[in-house]
Design a protein around this motif. Sequence first.
Motif, mmCIF file in Angstrom:
data_model
loop_
_atom_site.group_PDB
_atom_site.id
_atom_site.type_symbol
_atom_site.label_atom_id
_atom_site.label_comp_id
_atom_site.label_asym_id
_atom_site.label_seq_id
_atom_site.Cartn_x
_atom_site.Cartn_y
_atom_site.Cartn_z
ATOM 1 N N ILE A 33 -7.615 59.276 43.202
ATOM 2 C CA ILE A 33 -7.851 58.417 44.375
ATOM 3 C C ILE A 33 -7.130 57.079 44.206
ATOM 4 O O ILE A 33 -6.434 56.606 45.112
ATOM 5 C CB ILE A 33 -9.359 58.183 44.576
ATOM 6 C CG1 ILE A 33 -10.046 59.484 45.004
ATOM 7 C CG2 ILE A 33 -9.602 57.102 45.630
ATOM 8 C CD1 ILE A 33 -11.553 59.387 45.034
ATOM 9 N N LEU A 34 -7.287 56.464 43.045
ATOM 10 C CA LEU A 34 -6.616 55.189 42.789
ATOM 11 C C LEU A 34 -5.101 55.337 42.842
ATOM 12 O O LEU A 34 -4.388 54.459 43.337
ATOM 13 C CB LEU A 34 -7.036 54.651 41.413
ATOM 14 C CG LEU A 34 -8.527 54.329 41.230
ATOM 15 C CD1 LEU A 34 -8.816 53.950 39.776
ATOM 16 C CD2 LEU A 34 -8.950 53.205 42.161
ATOM 17 N N SER A 35 -4.611 56.452 42.352
ATOM 18 C CA SER A 35 -3.168 56.684 42.336
ATOM 19 C C SER A 35 -2.612 56.863 43.738
ATOM 20 O O SER A 35 -1.520 56.375 44.052
ATOM 21 C CB SER A 35 -2.855 57.920 41.486
ATOM 22 O OG SER A 35 -3.335 57.772 40.172
ATOM 23 N N ILE A 36 -3.342 57.564 44.595
ATOM 24 C CA ILE A 36 -2.881 57.787 45.967
ATOM 25 C C ILE A 36 -2.720 56.457 46.701
ATOM 26 O O ILE A 36 -1.722 56.217 47.381
ATOM 27 C CB ILE A 36 -3.858 58.705 46.723
ATOM 28 C CG1 ILE A 36 -3.783 60.133 46.170
ATOM 29 C CG2 ILE A 36 -3.549 58.722 48.220
ATOM 30 C CD1 ILE A 36 -4.829 61.059 46.734
ATOM 31 N N GLY A 37 -3.707 55.590 46.558
ATOM 32 C CA GLY A 37 -3.625 54.285 47.205
ATOM 33 C C GLY A 37 -2.438 53.472 46.725
ATOM 34 O O GLY A 37 -1.775 52.792 47.510
ATOM 35 N N LEU B 91 -3.403 51.289 56.478
ATOM 36 C CA LEU B 91 -4.780 51.147 56.023
ATOM 37 C C LEU B 91 -5.602 52.397 56.350
ATOM 38 O O LEU B 91 -6.336 52.914 55.496
ATOM 39 C CB LEU B 91 -5.410 49.913 56.674
ATOM 40 C CG LEU B 91 -6.849 49.580 56.293
ATOM 41 C CD1 LEU B 91 -6.950 49.235 54.826
ATOM 42 C CD2 LEU B 91 -7.367 48.419 57.142
ATOM 43 N N ILE B 92 -5.450 52.893 57.571
ATOM 44 C CA ILE B 92 -6.183 54.100 57.982
ATOM 45 C C ILE B 92 -5.755 55.299 57.151
ATOM 46 O O ILE B 92 -6.586 56.123 56.732
ATOM 47 C CB ILE B 92 -5.967 54.372 59.478
ATOM 48 C CG1 ILE B 92 -6.632 53.275 60.316
ATOM 49 C CG2 ILE B 92 -6.516 55.736 59.874
ATOM 50 C CD1 ILE B 92 -6.322 53.354 61.794
ATOM 51 N N ILE C 102 -7.136 59.399 53.212
ATOM 52 C CA ILE C 102 -6.851 60.185 52.007
ATOM 53 C C ILE C 102 -7.927 59.951 50.951
ATOM 54 O O ILE C 102 -8.420 60.891 50.314
ATOM 55 C CB ILE C 102 -5.459 59.836 51.452
ATOM 56 C CG1 ILE C 102 -4.373 60.229 52.450
ATOM 57 C CG2 ILE C 102 -5.214 60.536 50.117
ATOM 58 C CD1 ILE C 102 -2.988 59.773 52.076
ATOM 59 N N ASN C 103 -8.316 58.695 50.778
ATOM 60 C CA ASN C 103 -9.362 58.379 49.805
ATOM 61 C C ASN C 103 -10.697 59.007 50.183
ATOM 62 O O ASN C 103 -11.438 59.482 49.321
ATOM 63 C CB ASN C 103 -9.523 56.866 49.675
ATOM 64 C CG ASN C 103 -8.367 56.230 48.931
ATOM 65 O OD1 ASN C 103 -7.506 56.912 48.396
ATOM 66 N ND2 ASN C 103 -8.336 54.908 48.912
ATOM 67 N N ILE D 34 -14.391 65.482 48.106
ATOM 68 C CA ILE D 34 -14.144 66.520 47.097
ATOM 69 C C ILE D 34 -14.887 66.190 45.803
ATOM 70 O O ILE D 34 -15.512 67.051 45.175
ATOM 71 C CB ILE D 34 -12.632 66.661 46.832
ATOM 72 C CG1 ILE D 34 -11.933 67.176 48.090
ATOM 73 C CG2 ILE D 34 -12.372 67.597 45.653
ATOM 74 C CD1 ILE D 34 -10.422 67.174 48.005
ATOM 75 N N ARG D 35 -14.850 64.908 45.403
ATOM 76 C CA ARG D 35 -15.535 64.488 44.183
ATOM 77 C C ARG D 35 -17.035 64.710 44.295
ATOM 78 O O ARG D 35 -17.673 65.218 43.368
ATOM 79 C CB ARG D 35 -15.229 63.022 43.902
ATOM 80 C CG ARG D 35 -15.858 62.506 42.617
ATOM 81 C CD ARG D 35 -15.486 61.056 42.376
ATOM 82 N NE ARG D 35 -16.011 60.185 43.427
ATOM 83 C CZ ARG D 35 -15.764 58.892 43.501
ATOM 84 N NH1 ARG D 35 -14.968 58.330 42.608
ATOM 85 N NH2 ARG D 35 -16.273 58.164 44.462
#
Length: 283
Positions: free
Chosen positions: A195-199, A260-261, A266-267, A273-274
């Motif tokens: 999640i952090l990587s996607i952002g 931002l959206i 994605i997050n 999922i988490r």
Amino acid sequence: MDSRTTEKIAFGFLRACIWVVIAFVAILILYIVIQGYSIMSWEFLTEMPKNRMTEGGIYPALMGTAYLVGISMAVAIPLGVLSAIYLNEYAKESRSTWIIEMAINNLAGTPSVVFGLFGLALFVKYLAFKPSIISASLTLSLLILPVVIRASKEALITVPQEHREASLALGVTKWKTISNIVLPASLPGIVTGIILSIGRVAGETAPILFTGAAFFLPRLPESVFSQFMALPYHLFILATSGLNPMETRPIQYGTALVLLILVLLINSIAIVIRKHYRKKLNR
């Protein structure tokens, strides 16, 4: 002052800090929404930019960002998770593993512009991929690889050693133990790192500036070896290129709102999922 009063003051201070952070985030999001909402439409999302980006939509930049996120994560996730598995489950403590882990920690704190210069030298020039989607995506995958490795390794460490020993005692091979017991138990933590990587991938500008992002490209890329537009670089150009602010300001905030959206969407999917896997583990 007794310990109970001190504890109350400390917790009150922590709550105040949390509310200050929430307030700043809420103000930032509200400001972007107010400024960018007026231009949001289906045409803005699906049309090509026109008249030096002062008219039209952001469709090429939107698709370019999607390509970057998809390819970067497809490369970084398998490499990062497998590297973490090797470091935590197979590699013995030695000077070599210590050097590798130190290198990973240092790379995680390296400025993104350094990765951009490295991607320019390696992918664009040495491997002759030229400024393209593949060059930018591989550069971004290297940028987030240390984050994925660290998050995955920390998630693997949280799995109790007794689970591994019980599985091995039953005659299960080490790889089967890792794939069927350790990895599923650590999946929520691994997803957090993803999640952090996607952002970070979606919002980076410096690496793609060196490796393939175009200033104005009113068409979609023909292949992964083509140049592209991306939302963060598009926003940067609109804000700094000297174009008429009255013409570009709505597009600037509209682009920021879309970015931002996109990141929040994605997050949110990753968080769902988490939670799904956490519930599955707790049953």
